[in-house]
Enzyme design. Structure first.
Site, short mmCIF file in Angstrom:
data_model
loop_
_atom_site.label_atom_id
_atom_site.label_comp_id
_atom_site.label_asym_id
_atom_site.label_seq_id
_atom_site.Cartn_x
_atom_site.Cartn_y
_atom_site.Cartn_z
N HIS A 251 83.04 79.17 -48.54
CA HIS A 251 83.93 79.63 -47.46
C HIS A 251 85.28 78.92 -47.45
O HIS A 251 86.30 79.49 -47.09
CB HIS A 251 83.25 79.50 -46.09
N ASP A 252 85.31 77.65 -47.85
CA ASP A 252 86.54 76.85 -47.76
C ASP A 252 87.23 76.59 -49.09
O ASP A 252 88.10 75.73 -49.15
CB ASP A 252 86.23 75.49 -47.09
N LYS A 255 90.91 75.78 -49.61
CA LYS A 255 91.51 74.47 -49.35
C LYS A 255 92.08 73.85 -50.63
O LYS A 255 92.81 72.86 -50.56
CB LYS A 255 90.49 73.52 -48.70
N HIS A 280 94.27 78.46 -45.65
CA HIS A 280 93.14 78.37 -46.58
C HIS A 280 92.26 79.62 -46.56
O HIS A 280 91.55 79.91 -47.52
CB HIS A 280 92.30 77.10 -46.36
N HIS A 306 86.06 83.60 -41.62
CA HIS A 306 85.21 82.58 -40.99
C HIS A 306 85.89 81.80 -39.88
O HIS A 306 85.24 81.02 -39.18
CB HIS A 306 84.58 81.64 -42.05
N HIS A 307 87.21 81.99 -39.68
CA HIS A 307 87.87 81.36 -38.52
C HIS A 307 88.33 82.39 -37.49
O HIS A 307 89.05 82.05 -36.56
CB HIS A 307 89.05 80.50 -38.97
N ASP A 335 79.55 76.75 -39.76
CA ASP A 335 80.60 75.80 -40.15
C ASP A 335 80.96 74.88 -38.97
O ASP A 335 81.05 73.66 -39.14
CB ASP A 335 81.83 76.60 -40.59
#
Ligand code: C2E
Ligand code: SIN
Ligand code: SIN
Ligand code: FE
Ligand code: FE
Length: 392
Positions: A251-252, A255, A280, A306-307, A335
């Site tokens: 998911h990240d 970054k 990101h 996801h955010h 998360d």
């Protein structure tokens, strides 16, 4: 289900079909689940487990037990247990890994004292389950490498526990030989993913690895609960979990585009820094551009959403609940849960009770209520996940 008829002989067509299926599974845990399920189904066995080799030890890596599933709520937490046994001739699994030979035992409580191995009854005692017959087969690749062992327990004939037959032994051996290659491949996939993430996060590699392993496992357990409640088919659930764990772990990865000074800043980000940090999501989604496979599509979706927040106040697109795909909503909760219970460079860990209160109070705001409900249903499984993948 292909094996409901009683097996008088090995059905080659079915076996080839299974090999083919195994080669399409990407995630290592999904693969172990599938192999064990298949072996047990053929033998109509109550229980089984898989041990994988790490150097000179066997690591207990997967377990299924139909009797205990019915008896214990959230039995699934046991699949996250982790213990090791040395590869030597004292234990049954160790003996099979050491010799590379299958072992068929009709009654583990009546093992002849002339053999070097003995049965360790402590699991039976702990779980109040009685192991009788046991079939233990090595997982060997073509290069004669022992990958691990598969252990099947208590086959049944008309509701009574019986002993394993030669056909059982042949079948599981065939399965094990084909499974070994798939297992090595899936282990490599998991390792490559963890390496990608380490590069992306440029942080303490161990911490990062544990975080993404946890987020991946939390996500599939929450998904599993939601899918069961919605009445999804077993096949859909299996396929989705295979991809979901990997995509959630990634998911990240966006970054990777964030500079070290922001990513590792041991203090709160200012507004401008946080704006940069928020990119990101889109950078991550871009990494899977092309979207050829279902896994790429799911990875894009999760990186991008996801955010987002259920009430529309999230980023990058301010989508509202109905428009946020379910995987994005699941990973959002997984998360944040993990971020809050863990120590980060910029924050201390929160006490668990505060984390749970926070999640409850954000139901309908940050998080989808359906996802929050599933989260609390499987909370004891999530805690077992945390023990399997600790920080440091
Ligand atoms: P992350 O550390 O994986 O955190 C994921 C999400 O968990 C955050 O998304 C946020 O929703 C939640 N979260 C984490 N810590 C807290 C907290 O103390 N309070 C509350 N209420 N929620 C928390 P968010 O905010 O969009 O942040 C995304 C990523 O940006 C974070 O991922 C982290 O890598 C970075 N980040 C956010 N704030 C800071 C900061 O103040 N300092 C540094 N160095 N990084 C930050
Ligand atoms: C062994 O194979 O002896 C260890 C695992 C078990 O007892 O079930
Ligand atoms: C953070 O700044 O650590 C996350 C944002 C928040 O506290 O809501
Ligand atoms: Fe993120
Ligand atoms: Fe994260």
């Amino acid at each position: 289900m292909p094996y409901n008829k009683s097996p008088e002989c090995l059905d080659l067509e079915n076996l080839l079909g299974i090999t083919e299926e195994l080669n399409h599974i990407k995630d290592i845990d999904s693969l172990l689940d599938h192999i064990l399920h298949n072996a047990r189904q053929f033998c109509k066995a109550e229980a089984g487990s898989i041990f994988l080799r790490e150097k000179d030890h066997l690591v207990f890596s997967y377990v299924q037990n139909d009797v205990l599933v019915k008896r214990e709520k959230n039995y699934n937490k046991r699949i996250y247990d982790k213990f090791t046994i040395p590869i030597n001739r004292e234990s049954i699994a160790g003996y099979v890994a050491d010799t590379g030979k299958p072992l068929k035992i009709d009654d583990v409580y009546a093992i002849d004292s002339s053999v070097p191995y003995s049965f360790n009854g402590s699991f039976d005692e702990m779980s109040n389950y009685k192991t009788v017959s046991m079939l233990t087969i090595p997982l060997i690749t073509s290069r004669d490498n022992i990958t691990g062992v598969i252990q099947i327990i208590n086959p049944k004939l008309e509701n009574n526990v019986t002993v394993f037959t030669d056909i059982h032994c042949q079948y599981v051996t065939f399965l094990a030989n084909n499974a070994s290659v798939a297992i090595e491949r899936a282990q490599m996939t998991r390792e490559i993913i963890l390496r990608m993430i380490r590069m992306a996060e440029l942080r303490d590699p161990k911490e990062t690895g544990a975080h993404v392993n946890r987020v991946g496992a939390y996500s599939i357990e929450i998904y599993d609960r939601i899918a069961q409640k919605r009445g999804e088919s077993a096949e859909t659930i299996r396929r989705t979990k295979d991809h979901l764990r990997i995509a959630a772990m990634l998911h990240d990865v966006g970054k990777v585009a964030i500079s070290d000074t922001i990513l590792k800043k041991p203090a709160r980000l200012n507004e401008e820094e946080f704006k940069i940090m928020q990119t990101h999501c889109v950078s991550g989604a871009d990494l899977f551009e092309g979207n050829v496979s279902d896994l790429d599509k799911l990875s894009t979706q999760i990186a991008l959403t996801h955010h987002e927040k259920y009430d529309g106040s999230g980023y990058p697109n301010g989508l509202e609940g109905k428009l946020i795909p379910l995987p994005g909503k699941i990973v959002a909760l997984a998360d944040v849960y993990d971020a809050l219970i863990s120590k980060r460079v910029y924050k201390e860990e929160w006490p668990e009770e505060e984390v749970l209160n926070h999640i409850k109070s954000e139901s309908g705001k940050h998080f989808d209520p359906e996802v929050v409900e599933a989260f609390f249903d499987v909370h004891d499984i999530l805690k077992a996940v945390g023990k399997r993948y600790p920080d440091k």
